[in-house]
Write a protein that holds these residues in place. Sequence first.
Motif, PDB file in Angstrom:
ATOM      1  N   ALA A   1      14.631  74.191  14.101  1.00 24.94           N
ATOM      2  CA  ALA A   1      14.079  72.839  13.952  1.00 24.94           C
ATOM      3  C   ALA A   1      14.979  71.790  14.592  1.00 24.94           C
ATOM      4  CB  ALA A   1      13.869  72.523  12.476  1.00 24.94           C
ATOM      5  N   ASP A   2      16.295  71.967  14.434  1.00 21.91           N
ATOM      6  CA  ASP A   2      17.255  71.029  15.021  1.00 21.91           C
ATOM      7  C   ASP A   2      17.186  71.013  16.540  1.00 21.91           C
ATOM      8  OD1 ASP A   2      18.534  69.388  13.318  1.00 21.91           O
ATOM      9  OD2 ASP A   2      20.349  70.576  13.106  1.00 21.91           O
ATOM     10  N   ARG A   3      16.800  72.150  17.121  1.00 21.41           N
ATOM     11  CA  ARG A   3      16.726  72.258  18.579  1.00 21.41           C
ATOM     12  C   ARG A   3      15.371  71.842  19.133  1.00 21.41           C
ATOM     13  NH1 ARG A   3      21.389  74.079  16.209  1.00 21.41           N
ATOM     14  NH2 ARG A   3      22.927  74.593  17.813  1.00 21.41           N
ATOM     15  N   LEU A   4      14.373  71.727  18.267  1.00 21.11           N
ATOM     16  CA  LEU A   4      13.019  71.410  18.729  1.00 21.11           C
ATOM     17  C   LEU A   4      12.624  69.954  18.526  1.00 21.11           C
ATOM     18  CD1 LEU A   4      10.587  74.308  17.712  1.00 21.11           C
ATOM     19  CD2 LEU A   4      11.068  73.457  20.007  1.00 21.11           C
ATOM     20  N   ALA A   5      13.238  69.291  17.552  1.00 24.71           N
ATOM     21  CA  ALA A   5      12.788  67.960  17.134  1.00 24.71           C
ATOM     22  C   ALA A   5      12.683  66.968  18.287  1.00 24.71           C
ATOM     23  CB  ALA A   5      13.709  67.408  16.051  1.00 24.71           C
ATOM     24  N   GLY A   6      13.700  66.910  19.139  1.00 23.54           N
ATOM     25  CA  GLY A   6      13.695  65.955  20.243  1.00 23.54           C
ATOM     26  C   GLY A   6      12.757  66.330  21.363  1.00 23.54           C
TER      27      GLY A   6
ATOM     28  N   TRP B   1      10.355  69.091   7.991  1.00 24.48           N
ATOM     29  CA  TRP B   1       9.769  69.917   6.924  1.00 24.48           C
ATOM     30  C   TRP B   1      10.196  71.377   7.082  1.00 24.48           C
ATOM     31  CZ3 TRP B   1       6.501  73.953   8.170  1.00 24.48           C
ATOM     32  CH2 TRP B   1       5.989  74.664   7.084  1.00 24.48           C
ATOM     33  N   TYR B   2      10.172  71.883   8.312  1.00 24.01           N
ATOM     34  CA  TYR B   2      10.550  73.274   8.581  1.00 24.01           C
ATOM     35  C   TYR B   2      12.010  73.518   8.197  1.00 24.01           C
ATOM     36  CZ  TYR B   2      10.798  77.752  11.040  1.00 24.01           C
ATOM     37  OH  TYR B   2      10.943  79.072  11.352  1.00 24.01           O
ATOM     38  N   LYS B   3      12.886  72.569   8.553  1.00 21.64           N
ATOM     39  CA  LYS B   3      14.307  72.690   8.219  1.00 21.64           C
ATOM     40  C   LYS B   3      14.518  72.660   6.708  1.00 21.64           C
ATOM     41  CE  LYS B   3      18.752  72.723   9.179  1.00 21.64           C
ATOM     42  NZ  LYS B   3      19.417  73.875   9.813  1.00 21.64           N
ATOM     43  N   LYS B   4      13.753  71.830   6.026  1.00 24.97           N
ATOM     44  CA  LYS B   4      13.856  71.725   4.577  1.00 24.97           C
ATOM     45  C   LYS B   4      13.515  73.053   3.904  1.00 24.97           C
ATOM     46  CE  LYS B   4      11.796  69.301   0.622  1.00 24.97           C
ATOM     47  NZ  LYS B   4      10.765  68.304   0.209  1.00 24.97           N
ATOM     48  N   ASN B   5      12.502  73.734   4.434  1.00 25.22           N
ATOM     49  CA  ASN B   5      12.059  74.992   3.840  1.00 25.22           C
ATOM     50  C   ASN B   5      12.785  76.213   4.408  1.00 25.22           C
ATOM     51  OD1 ASN B   5       9.438  74.503   2.035  1.00 25.22           O
ATOM     52  ND2 ASN B   5       9.392  73.051   3.730  1.00 25.22           N
ATOM     53  N   ASN B   6      13.512  76.013   5.516  1.00 26.99           N
ATOM     54  CA  ASN B   6      14.299  77.099   6.115  1.00 26.99           C
ATOM     55  C   ASN B   6      15.693  76.570   6.451  1.00 26.99           C
ATOM     56  OD1 ASN B   6      11.958  79.222   6.717  1.00 26.99           O
ATOM     57  ND2 ASN B   6      11.237  77.202   7.350  1.00 26.99           N
ATOM     58  N   PRO B   7      16.502  76.294   5.444  1.00 22.19           N
ATOM     59  CA  PRO B   7      17.800  75.618   5.660  1.00 22.19           C
ATOM     60  C   PRO B   7      18.768  76.383   6.561  1.00 22.19           C
ATOM     61  CG  PRO B   7      17.625  76.475   3.416  1.00 22.19           C
ATOM     62  CD  PRO B   7      16.276  76.598   4.018  1.00 22.19           C
ATOM     63  N   ASP B   8      18.615  77.704   6.656  1.00 21.85           N
ATOM     64  CA  ASP B   8      19.520  78.498   7.498  1.00 21.85           C
ATOM     65  C   ASP B   8      19.065  78.554   8.950  1.00 21.85           C
ATOM     66  OD1 ASP B   8      21.104  79.091   5.287  1.00 21.85           O
ATOM     67  OD2 ASP B   8      19.901  80.850   4.761  1.00 21.85           O
ATOM     68  N   SER B   9      17.885  78.074   9.236  1.00 21.35           N
ATOM     69  CA  SER B   9      17.347  78.143  10.595  1.00 21.35           C
ATOM     70  C   SER B   9      17.952  77.040  11.475  1.00 21.35           C
ATOM     71  CB  SER B   9      15.825  77.996  10.565  1.00 21.35           C
ATOM     72  OG  SER B   9      15.310  77.878  11.871  1.00 21.35           O
ATOM     73  N   ARG B  10      18.202  77.374  12.750  1.00 22.04           N
ATOM     74  CA  ARG B  10      18.688  76.396  13.724  1.00 22.04           C
ATOM     75  C   ARG B  10      17.571  75.917  14.643  1.00 22.04           C
ATOM     76  NH1 ARG B  10      23.722  78.633  16.855  1.00 22.04           N
ATOM     77  NH2 ARG B  10      22.400  80.470  17.070  1.00 22.04           N
TER      78      ARG B  10
ATOM     79  N   LEU C   1      12.556  81.155  22.423  1.00 25.31           N
ATOM     80  CA  LEU C   1      13.095  82.460  22.798  1.00 25.31           C
ATOM     81  C   LEU C   1      14.516  82.649  22.288  1.00 25.31           C
ATOM     82  CD1 LEU C   1      11.777  82.799  26.466  1.00 25.31           C
ATOM     83  CD2 LEU C   1      10.977  84.047  24.445  1.00 25.31           C
ATOM     84  N   LYS C   2      15.286  81.569  22.259  1.00 28.71           N
ATOM     85  CA  LYS C   2      16.694  81.665  21.860  1.00 28.71           C
ATOM     86  C   LYS C   2      16.898  81.584  20.353  1.00 28.71           C
ATOM     87  CE  LYS C   2      21.268  79.842  22.993  1.00 28.71           C
ATOM     88  NZ  LYS C   2      22.048  78.862  23.791  1.00 28.71           N
ATOM     89  N   TYR C   3      16.109  80.728  19.678  1.00 29.23           N
ATOM     90  CA  TYR C   3      16.362  80.469  18.259  1.00 29.23           C
ATOM     91  C   TYR C   3      15.216  80.887  17.348  1.00 29.23           C
ATOM     92  CZ  TYR C   3      20.115  77.529  20.086  1.00 29.23           C
ATOM     93  OH  TYR C   3      21.228  77.065  20.741  1.00 29.23           O
ATOM     94  N   TYR C   4      14.248  81.633  17.873  1.00 29.01           N
ATOM     95  CA  TYR C   4      13.068  81.989  17.067  1.00 29.01           C
ATOM     96  C   TYR C   4      13.486  82.767  15.821  1.00 29.01           C
ATOM     97  CZ  TYR C   4       8.337  83.497  15.929  1.00 29.01           C
ATOM     98  OH  TYR C   4       7.136  83.707  15.304  1.00 29.01           O
ATOM     99  N   ASP C   5      12.958  82.353  14.682  1.00 29.70           N
ATOM    100  CA  ASP C   5      13.290  83.002  13.418  1.00 29.70           C
ATOM    101  C   ASP C   5      12.452  84.268  13.233  1.00 29.70           C
ATOM    102  OD1 ASP C   5      15.104  80.972  12.660  1.00 29.70           O
ATOM    103  OD2 ASP C   5      13.430  79.710  12.021  1.00 29.70           O
ATOM    104  N   LYS C   6      13.143  85.381  13.036  1.00 31.22           N
ATOM    105  CA  LYS C   6      12.424  86.626  12.806  1.00 31.22           C
ATOM    106  C   LYS C   6      11.744  86.597  11.447  1.00 31.22           C
ATOM    107  CE  LYS C   6      15.562  89.411  15.629  1.00 31.22           C
ATOM    108  NZ  LYS C   6      16.496  90.561  15.647  1.00 31.22           N
ATOM    109  N   PRO C   7      10.539  87.181  11.365  1.00 34.72           N
ATOM    110  CA  PRO C   7       9.843  87.201  10.075  1.00 34.72           C
ATOM    111  C   PRO C   7      10.659  87.903   9.004  1.00 34.72           C
ATOM    112  CG  PRO C   7       8.393  87.886  11.871  1.00 34.72           C
ATOM    113  CD  PRO C   7       9.780  87.813  12.435  1.00 34.72           C
ATOM    114  N   SER C   8      10.607  87.354   7.819  1.00 33.04           N
ATOM    115  CA  SER C   8      11.359  87.933   6.705  1.00 33.04           C
ATOM    116  C   SER C   8      10.715  89.239   6.249  1.00 33.04           C
ATOM    117  CB  SER C   8      11.409  86.938   5.538  1.00 33.04           C
ATOM    118  OG  SER C   8      12.005  87.533   4.412  1.00 33.04           O
TER     119      SER C   8
END
Length: 287
Positions: free
Chosen positions: A92-97, A81-90, A142-149
């Motif tokens: 969710a792909d790193r957290l799912a597993g 869901w997070y990836k769907k709403n934030n397609p440019d974010s990396r 810490l590495k991939y946290y998305d900064k607030p818009s």
Amino acid sequence: MISIILLLLFIFSALSVPVCEGVISGLYLFGIKVFPGLFISFILTGMLVRILEYKGTKNAVILVLAGLMTGFPNGAYICSWYKKNNPDSRLADRLAGLINIPSPAFLISYVYITILERKISLLIFLLVTYLPVILCSVIVLLKYYDKPSDEKMLSKKLDFRKAFKMFEESVNASIETALKLGVYIMLFSVIISIIQHFPVKGIISELITCPLEISNGLYIIKQSRLPYLTDLSAIMLLDAFGGICIIMQTRCVCTHYISIKKYICQKIILCIVTQIILLLAYVLKLL
């Protein structure tokens, strides 16, 4: 494709006894042990993501907390869901597993009480299970946290009518998803039943069947009468990995938003870290 289906029909017809036993076992496992808790968690998770989407909330920490609480395969679903709403974010792909792990209810009621039979401290058991998840998740955040818009989101008031509509949507989606997952559980129960009817027994059969489905795999490990530390290590390993059935379930609920290849790599890393934490706990005489 038609040839494969005809071949499968022939195999299932020739092995009707183990197939029927597997179907019964799968239905019992899904209907009695999995569905009741899973269905409620699906509804609550569906409500959560809809409310977050409605409010415009993009707090990644909530992903980790929700994944820890809701269990398979909701952790991956929330990342999807997070990836769907934030397609440019990396992220969710790193957290799912990492956050797609067994729920506390499953770990305590089934793994700790039924499989481990309370042989170790509950606190140590939960610590060895969740500490690797927390450590790996913190590193990823810490590495991939998305900064607030910089864009200001308008605060939307959630009234009763909107909340009830979200509830209905969550129930409908939960029924469809839960039934799909039930098919996977039943299918893998059939596969395990067929393998167990082959003349190949012992360690080879166990190595093949254990990674297929977590509930059946844990029971097989318990029945194998392994040495204490080996038994505990195998149980913790399967808890972290989840089994091939969980991978199929994850692919089912996440569609194309989560990379299964990356998911499997994250699972391997989580398994390695879990074994290291377990070894440290043994060295420190906590087990």
